[in-house]
Write an enzyme that holds these catalytic residues in place. Structure first.
Site, PDB file in Angstrom:
ATOM      1  N   GLU A   1     -11.043   8.392   2.475  1.00 54.09           N
ATOM      2  CA  GLU A   1     -11.258   6.972   2.169  1.00 54.09           C
ATOM      3  C   GLU A   1     -11.516   6.128   3.409  1.00 54.09           C
ATOM      4  O   GLU A   1     -12.385   5.258   3.413  1.00 54.09           O
ATOM      5  CB  GLU A   1     -10.063   6.389   1.400  1.00 54.09           C
ATOM      6  CG  GLU A   1     -10.032   6.785  -0.075  1.00 54.09           C
ATOM      7  CD  GLU A   1      -9.427   8.153  -0.315  1.00 54.09           C
ATOM      8  OE1 GLU A   1      -8.950   8.782   0.656  1.00 54.09           O
ATOM      9  OE2 GLU A   1      -9.428   8.607  -1.480  1.00 54.09           O
TER      10      GLU A   1
ATOM     11  N   HIS B   1      -0.855   5.278  -8.965  1.00 55.17           N
ATOM     12  CA  HIS B   1      -2.106   5.219  -9.729  1.00 55.17           C
ATOM     13  C   HIS B   1      -2.132   4.001 -10.660  1.00 55.17           C
ATOM     14  O   HIS B   1      -2.892   3.972 -11.620  1.00 55.17           O
ATOM     15  CB  HIS B   1      -2.305   6.487 -10.569  1.00 55.17           C
ATOM     16  CG  HIS B   1      -2.659   7.706  -9.772  1.00 55.17           C
ATOM     17  ND1 HIS B   1      -1.807   8.250  -8.839  1.00 55.17           N
ATOM     18  CD2 HIS B   1      -3.771   8.493  -9.762  1.00 55.17           C
ATOM     19  CE1 HIS B   1      -2.382   9.322  -8.294  1.00 55.17           C
ATOM     20  NE2 HIS B   1      -3.570   9.483  -8.838  1.00 55.17           N
TER      21      HIS B   1
END
Ligand SMILES: Cc1ncc(C[n+]2csc(CCOP(=O)(O)OP(=O)(O)O)c2C)c(N)n1
Ligand SMILES: [Mg+2]
Lengths: 345, 326
Positions: free
Chosen positions: B55, B124
């Site tokens: 990322e 999440h």
């Protein structure tokens, strides 16, 4: 030896139970109620097919050694001595779960057995193991730490930064790379430059070995050497264990991700099944018989079935638990985290 | 059309009209959350590229690419994964436009799924909109309808600045019509979803449908709620909120994120700064408590913003009084 088989069987039964439940899952009721086995909440990443790695590595660890895990962490937990009852209770979001139901499969922490945590962020656990190794070294307790992570995680910068730190300070850490060829639904070779993941350790001066991750004894032997090096102050080692996951990335993925692996591939790995293979070795060497293995499998299946039953029957956390545990309630000055007790012998 | 499909439709529109638009992200070809599904079939693997799990490097690469002629769109999948790249997002992407005295502009779209979507666990279920609002230099949009999902995506990709495009995962499967004419929905404008005279509810993401349901329920007891979909958090359309409270004199802010320093805090403060005398009662915030999103369904349910939470907040804003006829 039989203990290794038993632990692999326990992981297999635990994961097969999760798989069966997820396949017929109806999910929690509309108000979040969980009243039947089919009401397992959330989603799970299963360790089916990879059992030999966790069991082989943890076989050479002491109870007070430390392990940092991943999103695919049930196997690491069981191999490190985790109890399937609070594990299953956690998967059902119960107060009796390891994290009181607050964490779920990807957020299970068991300090008393040296489990630093399963983790929902890929590669995030690697530096935790490095830090645990740092404290092992600074506190002089002779412990070592293990970082489990996948082939996909090898593309995170923090993997390289962690290796540098570990090598620089000669920390007692073992990097265990579980190479199952996939990063979610993409073959890792499509995402990863170079042809050797293990080779990524070499520029840091970290010794690296590649082992058959479906051979529990090969994994154990590699881990034994790495742990021996770590304990006598010779720093980190990387072990790349080649393996494959039968269940794919997460259970129930077909609905979202479709089909991405050939049946032939999966079948070719089934032939190398770590549990069947090790079972055969045990019988061939006269360690046990087929019925002996069968008995272990049955006992472990029953153990897991009991864990499912008790998880389903257990209570959810009280709503008042929603806002507790954000901060510690211990006195300043006392170290609040439990650590495994080092046996003095 | 499903909301997630409308996101993909917006990306497709932008990719058809501008060859410098490229799509990146982990498994964007399969797109398990849906917002990029089908795009690789139309545009091929050259323009729709699966990235490694990197990322920080990938967000940084979007910056370099945008500085040199591309209009990259990056799907980070879940909002929690954005934090892995936070240096690149805040110190770099957000600040370069300003630090360069306007010499460098970075037309990057960062997509992320936000909020709880059914026991996915804390990491999440994050909703980083407030952190992004604070970054100074990233626009932030959060569609709550398929039509906006498409139109805001088109506007986000055409925009000269970094835009964080946040999709509430719990809305991915909601349905609604979309504009087939490929019109953009301009950034910086809220939408009045329901008119009412007693209380204004300014909401974002899945708190919008929750507020609309609450409004229907309250209507039966004579309370008429005006529901505003903020949909663009940076720039924030305060005018629409202030116009509404001039009429209703009561404000509730409903957000899918933690309370402290959140959207609700910001809207309430700005309203008090510029229009406090129009309010008859203090603003009321509906938000998650300041906790990581819990896993257990009963706790998760208690954490998230529901129709009941909004209804209760409206009643609280009115001080328990039945409104007098307007
Ligand atoms: C920082 C971050 N990015 C993306 C994801 C989504 N994700 C979860 S698992 C996974 C693949 C991990 O691959 P690997 O490390 O090989 O582990 P495996 O699943 O194969 O065991 C991805 C991309 C994540 N959880 N965290
Ligand atoms: Mg993998």
């Amino acid at each position: 030896m039989l203990e290794l088989y038993r632990l692999m069987a326990r992981i297999r039964e635990f994961e097969e139970a999760c798989r069966r439940i997820q396949r017929t899952r109806t999910g929690p009721g509309p108000d979040g109620s969980v009243s039947s086995a089919g009401h397992m909440p959330g989603f799970v990443h299963l360790y089916l097919g990879e059992e030999a790695i966790a069991v082989g590595v943890c076989a050479v660890l002491r109870p007070d050694d430390l392990v940092a895990s991943t999103h695919r962490g049930h196997g690491h937990l069981i191999a490190k001595g985790g109890d399937v009852e609070p594990m299953m209770a956690e998967l059902y979001g119960r107060a009796a779960g390891y994290s009181k139901g607050k964490g779920g499969s990807m957020h299970i922490f068991v300090p008393e057995i040296g489990m630093l945590g399963t983790n929902g962020i890929v590669a995030a656990g690697i530096p935790h193991a490095v830090g645990a190794a740092l404290s092992c070294k600074l506190l002089g307790l002779g412990r070592v730490a293990v970082a489990f992570f996948g082939d996909g995680a090898c593309n995170q910068g923090v993997f390289f930064e962690s290796m540098n730190l570990a090598a620089l300070w000669a920390l007692p850490v073992i990097f265990v790379l579980e190479n199952n060829l996939y990063s979610e639904w993409t073959e890792s070779q499509r995402l990863t430059a170079g042809n050797s993941l293990a080779g990524r350790a070499l520029p840091f001066g970290i010794p690296a070995v590649v082992v058959d991750g479906n051979d529990v004894l090969a994994v154990r032997d590699a881990a034994w050497e790495a742990v021996a090096r770590a304990r006598c102050g010779q720093g980190p080692t990387l072990i790349e264990a080649r393996t494959y996951y039968y269940g794919g990335h997460f259970e129930g993925e077909e609905f979202f991700a479709g089909h991405y692996r050939s049946e032939a591939d999966v079948a070719s790995w089934r032939v190398r099944d770590p549990i069947v293979r090790f079972g055969r070795t045990l019988v061939d060497t006269g360690e046990t018989s087929d019925s002996g293995l069968e008995l272990i499998r049955r006992e472990e299946a029953e153990r897991v079935a009991r864990a499912v039953d008790s998880a389903v029957a257990a209570d959810p956390p009280a709503i008042s638990e929603l806002t507790t545990d954000v901060f510690a309630d211990t006195e300043p000055g006392t170290h609040p985290t439990v650590t495994p007790v080092t046996a003095t012998s | 059309m499903f909301l997630s499909e409308a996101v993909a439709a917006g990306i497709a529109t932008a990719m058809r009209e501008d060859g410098t638009v490229f799509l990146f992200g982990e498994d964007v070809d399969r797109s398990v959350l849906g917002p990029t599904k089908g795009l690789v079939e139309e545009f091929g693997q050259e323009r729709v590229r699966n990235t490694p799990i990197s990322e920080q490097a990938v967000v940084g690469a979007m910056i370099g690419a945008a500085a040199t002629g591309l209009r990259p769109v990056l799907d980070l999948m879940f909002g929690g994964f954005l934090y892995v790249a936070m240096d690149q997002v805040v110190n770099q992407l957000a600040h370069i436009g300003y630090m360069s005295g306007g010499r460098v502009r970075l037309p990057v779209v960062l997509m992320a799924g936000i909020g709880p979507s059914g026991q996915a666990g804390a990491q999440h279920s994050e909703s980083p909109h407030a952190a992004l609002m604070q970054a100074a230099g990233v626009k932030v949009v959060v569609p709550s309808t398929p039509a906006d999902a498409k139109g805001l995506m088109i506007a986000a990709i055409r925009d000269p600045d970094p835009v964080a495009y946040l999709m509430d995962v719990s809305l991915a499967g909601s349905r609604g019509p979309v504009d087939l004419a490929d019109a953009a929905v301009p950034l910086g404008r809220a939408a009045v979803r329901r008119e009412g005279v007693h209380v204004t509810v300014a909401a974002m993401a899945s708190a919008v449908p929750a507020s609309l349901m609450a409004a229907e329920g309250l209507s039966a007891s004579g309370i008429e709620v005006e529901v505003i979909d903020l949909r663009s958090l940076v720039p924030l359309d305060l005018d629409t909120v202030c116009n509404s409270i001039r009429k209703t004199r009561h404000l509730v802010i409903a957000e899918t994120g933690r309370r402290t320093c959140g959207l609700g805090a910001e809207v309430a403060a700005r309203v008090l700064e510029c229009a406090w005398e129009t309010l008859e009662a203090p603003p009321v915030r509906v938000a998650w408590p300041d906790v990581p999103v819990p896993f257990s369904p009963s706790l998760e349910f208690a954490c998230i913003v529901t129709e009941g939470d909004v209804a209760e907040a409206v009643t609280r804003a009115l001080g328990g009084r039945k409104p007098s006829a307007a």
